[in-house]
Design a protein around this motif. Structure first.
Motif, mmCIF file in Angstrom:
data_model
loop_
_atom_site.group_PDB
_atom_site.id
_atom_site.type_symbol
_atom_site.label_atom_id
_atom_site.label_comp_id
_atom_site.label_asym_id
_atom_site.label_seq_id
_atom_site.Cartn_x
_atom_site.Cartn_y
_atom_site.Cartn_z
ATOM 1 N N ILE A 159 -5.308 -1.147 -17.263
ATOM 2 C CA ILE A 159 -4.811 -2.343 -18.160
ATOM 3 C C ILE A 159 -5.366 -2.852 -18.561
ATOM 4 O O ILE A 159 -5.751 -3.700 -19.428
ATOM 5 N N ASN A 160 -5.385 -3.884 -17.167
ATOM 6 C CA ASN A 160 -5.924 -4.893 -17.186
ATOM 7 C C ASN A 160 -6.482 -6.148 -16.553
ATOM 8 O O ASN A 160 -6.152 -6.045 -15.681
ATOM 9 N N SER A 161 -7.829 -6.158 -16.588
ATOM 10 C CA SER A 161 -8.819 -5.945 -15.178
ATOM 11 C C SER A 161 -8.562 -7.979 -14.261
ATOM 12 O O SER A 161 -9.310 -8.252 -13.492
ATOM 13 N N ASN A 162 -8.303 -8.665 -15.785
ATOM 14 C CA ASN A 162 -8.108 -10.112 -15.074
ATOM 15 C C ASN A 162 -6.542 -9.936 -14.494
ATOM 16 O O ASN A 162 -6.782 -11.609 -14.294
ATOM 17 N N ILE A 163 -5.785 -9.484 -14.189
ATOM 18 C CA ILE A 163 -4.370 -9.218 -13.520
ATOM 19 C C ILE A 163 -5.397 -9.496 -12.104
ATOM 20 O O ILE A 163 -5.899 -8.671 -11.200
ATOM 21 N N LYS A 164 -4.985 -10.401 -11.603
ATOM 22 C CA LYS A 164 -4.922 -11.050 -9.722
ATOM 23 C C LYS A 164 -4.242 -10.234 -8.731
ATOM 24 O O LYS A 164 -3.206 -9.683 -8.960
ATOM 25 N N THR A 165 -4.693 -9.403 -8.205
ATOM 26 C CA THR A 165 -4.631 -8.000 -6.962
ATOM 27 C C THR A 165 -4.445 -8.787 -5.544
ATOM 28 O O THR A 165 -5.781 -9.249 -5.091
ATOM 29 N N ILE A 166 -3.091 -8.801 -4.787
ATOM 30 C CA ILE A 166 -3.358 -8.764 -3.576
ATOM 31 C C ILE A 166 -2.513 -8.240 -3.002
ATOM 32 O O ILE A 166 -1.142 -7.565 -3.318
ATOM 33 N N VAL A 167 -3.461 -7.089 -2.260
ATOM 34 C CA VAL A 167 -2.861 -5.692 -1.127
ATOM 35 C C VAL A 167 -1.983 -6.676 -0.444
ATOM 36 O O VAL A 167 -2.423 -6.732 0.410
ATOM 37 N N MET A 168 -0.905 -5.553 0.096
ATOM 38 C CA MET A 168 0.266 -5.724 1.356
ATOM 39 C C MET A 168 -0.479 -4.898 2.352
ATOM 40 O O MET A 168 -0.033 -3.778 1.534
ATOM 41 N N THR A 169 -0.628 -4.655 3.204
ATOM 42 C CA THR A 169 -0.097 -3.719 4.168
ATOM 43 C C THR A 169 -0.257 -3.466 6.098
ATOM 44 O O THR A 169 -0.027 -5.439 6.423
ATOM 45 N N GLY A 170 0.911 -2.726 6.202
ATOM 46 C CA GLY A 170 0.882 -3.219 7.959
ATOM 47 C C GLY A 170 0.245 -1.901 8.451
ATOM 48 O O GLY A 170 -0.015 -2.184 9.506
ATOM 49 N N TYR A 171 -0.827 -0.928 7.883
ATOM 50 C CA TYR A 171 -1.452 -0.340 7.739
ATOM 51 C C TYR A 171 -3.067 -0.729 8.819
ATOM 52 O O TYR A 171 -3.637 -1.719 7.231
ATOM 53 N N ASN A 172 -4.014 -1.001 9.015
ATOM 54 C CA ASN A 172 -5.189 -1.007 9.515
ATOM 55 C C ASN A 172 -6.205 -0.215 9.565
ATOM 56 O O ASN A 172 -6.968 -0.177 8.894
ATOM 57 N N ASP A 173 -6.282 1.243 9.679
ATOM 58 C CA ASP A 173 -7.725 2.080 9.833
ATOM 59 C C ASP A 173 -6.944 3.459 8.898
ATOM 60 O O ASP A 173 -7.046 4.311 9.243
ATOM 61 N N ASP A 174 -5.879 2.883 8.023
ATOM 62 C CA ASP A 174 -5.464 3.954 7.187
ATOM 63 C C ASP A 174 -6.193 4.550 6.094
ATOM 64 O O ASP A 174 -6.699 3.945 5.331
ATOM 65 N N VAL B 145 1.225 -1.327 -0.206
ATOM 66 C CA VAL B 145 0.282 0.086 0.311
ATOM 67 C C VAL B 145 0.717 1.122 -0.004
ATOM 68 O O VAL B 145 0.594 1.788 -0.560
ATOM 69 N N LYS B 146 1.588 1.441 0.770
ATOM 70 C CA LYS B 146 2.685 2.607 0.834
ATOM 71 C C LYS B 146 3.736 2.592 0.211
ATOM 72 O O LYS B 146 5.051 1.026 0.138
ATOM 73 N N LEU B 147 4.143 3.040 -1.091
ATOM 74 C CA LEU B 147 5.699 3.404 -1.424
ATOM 75 C C LEU B 147 6.347 4.010 -1.631
ATOM 76 O O LEU B 147 5.382 5.505 -1.565
ATOM 77 N N GLY B 148 7.173 4.294 -2.025
ATOM 78 C CA GLY B 148 8.322 5.821 -2.268
ATOM 79 C C GLY B 148 7.179 6.606 -2.732
ATOM 80 O O GLY B 148 7.129 7.862 -2.493
ATOM 81 N N ASP B 149 7.170 6.461 -4.545
ATOM 82 C CA ASP B 149 6.868 7.762 -5.217
ATOM 83 C C ASP B 149 4.990 7.326 -5.636
ATOM 84 O O ASP B 149 4.514 8.418 -6.394
ATOM 85 N N MET B 150 4.554 6.915 -5.136
ATOM 86 C CA MET B 150 3.543 6.374 -5.445
ATOM 87 C C MET B 150 2.463 5.823 -4.297
ATOM 88 O O MET B 150 2.492 4.726 -3.977
ATOM 89 N N ASN B 151 1.208 5.810 -3.767
ATOM 90 C CA ASN B 151 -0.192 5.377 -3.446
ATOM 91 C C ASN B 151 -0.488 3.758 -3.633
ATOM 92 O O ASN B 151 -0.403 4.141 -5.358
ATOM 93 N N GLY B 152 -0.424 3.097 -3.522
ATOM 94 C CA GLY B 152 -0.965 1.491 -3.653
ATOM 95 C C GLY B 152 -2.044 1.583 -4.604
ATOM 96 O O GLY B 152 -2.494 0.831 -5.015
ATOM 97 N N ALA B 153 -2.946 2.330 -3.763
ATOM 98 C CA ALA B 153 -4.296 2.542 -4.406
ATOM 99 C C ALA B 153 -4.100 3.009 -5.100
ATOM 100 O O ALA B 153 -4.894 2.206 -6.278
ATOM 101 N N ASP B 154 -3.155 4.234 -5.926
ATOM 102 C CA ASP B 154 -3.212 4.551 -7.316
ATOM 103 C C ASP B 154 -2.874 3.761 -8.387
ATOM 104 O O ASP B 154 -3.246 3.240 -9.565
#
Length: 119
Positions: free
Chosen positions: A71-86, A54-63
């Motif tokens: 680009i391709n809605s068929n790509i499976k995505t797993i988001v990793m986060t160390g934050y719970n109510d961010d 979720v937290k990257l140096g240059d961009m937000n993981g949501a972006d």
């Protein structure tokens, strides 16, 4: 040649090394240390699954996730986060990743979750 392709996106070198070690035997794995690199890789490498911090140096993981979906809605995505109510995690949830996992993650748990969404 391996059946599935994976991109692991995290700005922490240690996490990228760990993810590569976990998945390199079963998947064709490439790493990205930034959101912009991840987006370029998605276009060129055409992965089946992306593990995305979720937290990257240059961009937000949501972006990054929104761009991957466009680009391709068929790509499976797993988001990793160390934050719970961010706030950025709330934005990620609206983009409907296939899975959200908390850091620190269990190696066997993340391996089984990837298999679960791919098979």
């Amino acid at each position: 040649m391996k059946e599935y392709k994976m991109i692991c996106v995290d700005d922490q070198l240690g996490i990228r090394i760990l993810l590569n070690e976990i998945f390199k035997d079963e998947y064709e794995v490439v790493m990205a240390d930034s959101g912009s690199k991840a987006i370029n890789l998605v276009k060129d490498f055409q992965p089946d699954v992306v593990l995305l911090d979720v937290k990257l140096g240059d961009m937000n993981g949501a972006d990054v996730l929104g761009t991957i979906n466009s680009i391709n809605s068929n790509i499976k995505t797993i988001v990793m986060t160390g934050y719970n109510d961010d706030e950025s995690l709330k934005r990620v949830e609206k983009l409907k990743p296939h899975m959200i996992i908390n850091k620190p993650f269990d190696v066997n748990d993340i391996r089984s979750k990837v298999k679960e969404i791919l098979y």
